[in-house]
Design an enzyme around this catalytic site. Structure first.
Site, PDB file in Angstrom:
ATOM      1  CE1 TYR A 123      -4.047  -1.822  -0.228  1.00 27.64           C
ATOM      2  CE2 TYR A 123      -2.814  -3.355   1.655  1.00 27.64           C
ATOM      3  CZ  TYR A 123      -4.148  -3.208   0.561  1.00 27.64           C
ATOM      4  OH  TYR A 123      -4.764  -4.276   0.510  1.00 27.64           O
ATOM      5  CG  PHE A 409     -11.569  -1.608   9.487  1.00 28.72           C
ATOM      6  CD1 PHE A 409     -11.161  -1.269   8.239  1.00 28.72           C
ATOM      7  CD2 PHE A 409     -11.003  -0.770  10.578  1.00 28.72           C
ATOM      8  CE1 PHE A 409     -10.256  -0.425   7.792  1.00 28.72           C
ATOM      9  CE2 PHE A 409      -9.957   0.077  10.089  1.00 28.72           C
ATOM     10  CZ  PHE A 409      -9.526   0.429   8.867  1.00 28.72           C
TER      11      PHE A 409
END
Length: 409
Positions: A123, A409
């Protein structure tokens, strides 16, 4: 190859989620875990990459509000469920999903995007910086003692059913959210994540347990945990596995830790994720027997630079000009004048000469106050263009409270 990106339809959820299962090892999740995520998913914010009739890529986002230095709760996209089929690697599928997703996040007016990276190397090229770490520990409770603060005997401890006590515990958590960068305001439904306890994933441990710390009937703290019984020739050596612990004051905090240390037939307390500045590290008699270690958890992406920098406060007054490079979100590229203090901030485009130069990735790493700009400069990732500019700006970006994301999450 032509890849078609579409918003996920509920009818395609099973195929979409099966791709995720395969990408993360191929072991299907327990039914109750899958059902929880199916109930939480925001279909309008979830993307499916199609190759003809096959889903070959997935990416989603949750609508959060994240606490930033100063206590503001800033709209934040919680990036999640990102995967690409192994048959379609190195073909631009991930890049196309990240491009679409960040454009959508910007259009929704969310200044920040956050994620928990399964592989951090992925990322950085999309502008995500490592912005928050967590503390883990394996504490030898047979040999480590706790130094208790005044009042630690005052809270009344009692066992409670995790389900029936859920509302009280969630109310307590909500009172704490504004006090620490990185914490998320949880929308209805997210409290269920704290109760997720599939039997197939307990690894021989007990069902989830809960203990409450109360003072005159008011909840002051709680801990959720499980116990894995173990024995050898010398006797019991069970392991306490801490799931979560929250408290409103030092006395309740210490009382809950003492409870966990003193559980019968156990000799190890396994702690998966705590803030770097957890007071526990100052209460233990022997940190070396606590097996303390840190790991990267929270990755942050600045989506709307002026809105993000104006949303937080700063430890000391600053007035500086930043030269920012952002190849993936070019609207952030340029010179920005940032003026702020403990009361607020303003960030605007400028033609003034820059004092510091950095990329959006480094700005994301420093945003919540953990990674000092001085350390990033020492690594050659932030450049001081005007001598003497770096140290005061680095100090201003800091936080008295370490950022922490308590759950994924």
């Amino acid at each position: 190859m032509s890849i078609d990106l579409r918003v996920l339809r509920e009818a395609d959820f099973d195929s979409w989620y099966a791709l995720l299962d395969r990408a993360f090892g191929g072991v299907p999740e327990p039914a109750e875990e899958r059902a929880l995520w199916k109930g939480l998913i925001e279909y309008e914010r979830s993307l499916a990459a199609w190759d003809e009739k096959e889903i070959v890529g997935s990416a989603g986002a949750f609508s959060f509000r994240m606490t930033v230095p100063g206590g503001a709760r800033v709209p934040t996209a919680g990036v999640t469920m990102v995967s690409v089929a192994a048959t379609h690697r190195r073909r631009g599928v991930l890049r196309s999903m990240m491009r679409r997703q960040l454009d959508d996040i910007r259009a929704l007016g969310e200044p920040l995007a956050a994620l928990v990276a399964s592989e951090p190397d992925i990322y950085g090229r999309f502008g995500y910086g490592s912005a928050g770490r967590a503390l883990a520990a394996e504490i030898d409770t047979a040999r480590v003692r706790l130094r208790m603060p005044p009042g630690a005997d005052e809270p009344r401890l009692s066992f409670a059913d995790p389900r029936t006590s859920l509302t009280r515990c969630e109310d307590l958590y909500s009172r704490l959210v504004g006090g620490r960068p990185g914490l998320l305001s949880r929308a209805p439904g997210w409290e269920e994540l704290g109760l997720l306890d599939p039997e197939s994933e307990r690894g021989g441990a007990s069902p989830l347990q809960c203990v409450l710390a109360e003072r005159e009937g008011e909840l002051a703290g709680y801990a959720r945990y499980s116990v894995k019984p173990e024995w050898d020739a010398a006797g019991p050596k069970g392991v306490v596995r801490l799931r979560s612990l929250e408290a409103l004051d030092p006395a309740a905090h210490a009382a809950l830790w003492r409870f966990l240390f003193d559980l019968d037939l156990t000799s190890t307390l396994s702690v998966h994720s705590r803030p770097l500045d957890d007071p526990l590290t100052h209460l233990v008699s022997d940190p070396r027997r606590c097996g303390l270690r840190t790991r990267d958890v929270l990755y942050l992406r600045i989506v709307d630079l002026p809105a993000a920098l104006a949303a937080r406060t700063y430890q000391v007054p600053l007035d500086t000009v930043l030269e920012v490079e952002d190849a993936f979100c070019p609207w952030n590229t340029g010179r920005w004048r940032l003026r702020g203090d403990s009361g607020g901030a303003v960030c605007e485009r400028t033609e003034d000469e820059p004092r510091l130069a950095l990329t959006a990735r480094e700005l994301g790493a420093a945003y919540l106050g953990e990674g000092p700009l001085t350390a990033l400069a020492a690594a050659g990732l932030v450049r001081e263009l005007v001598p003497g500019s770096l140290a005061p700006v680095s100090l201003a970006f800091g936080s008295q409270t370490a950022p922490w994301l308590p759950h994924g999450f």
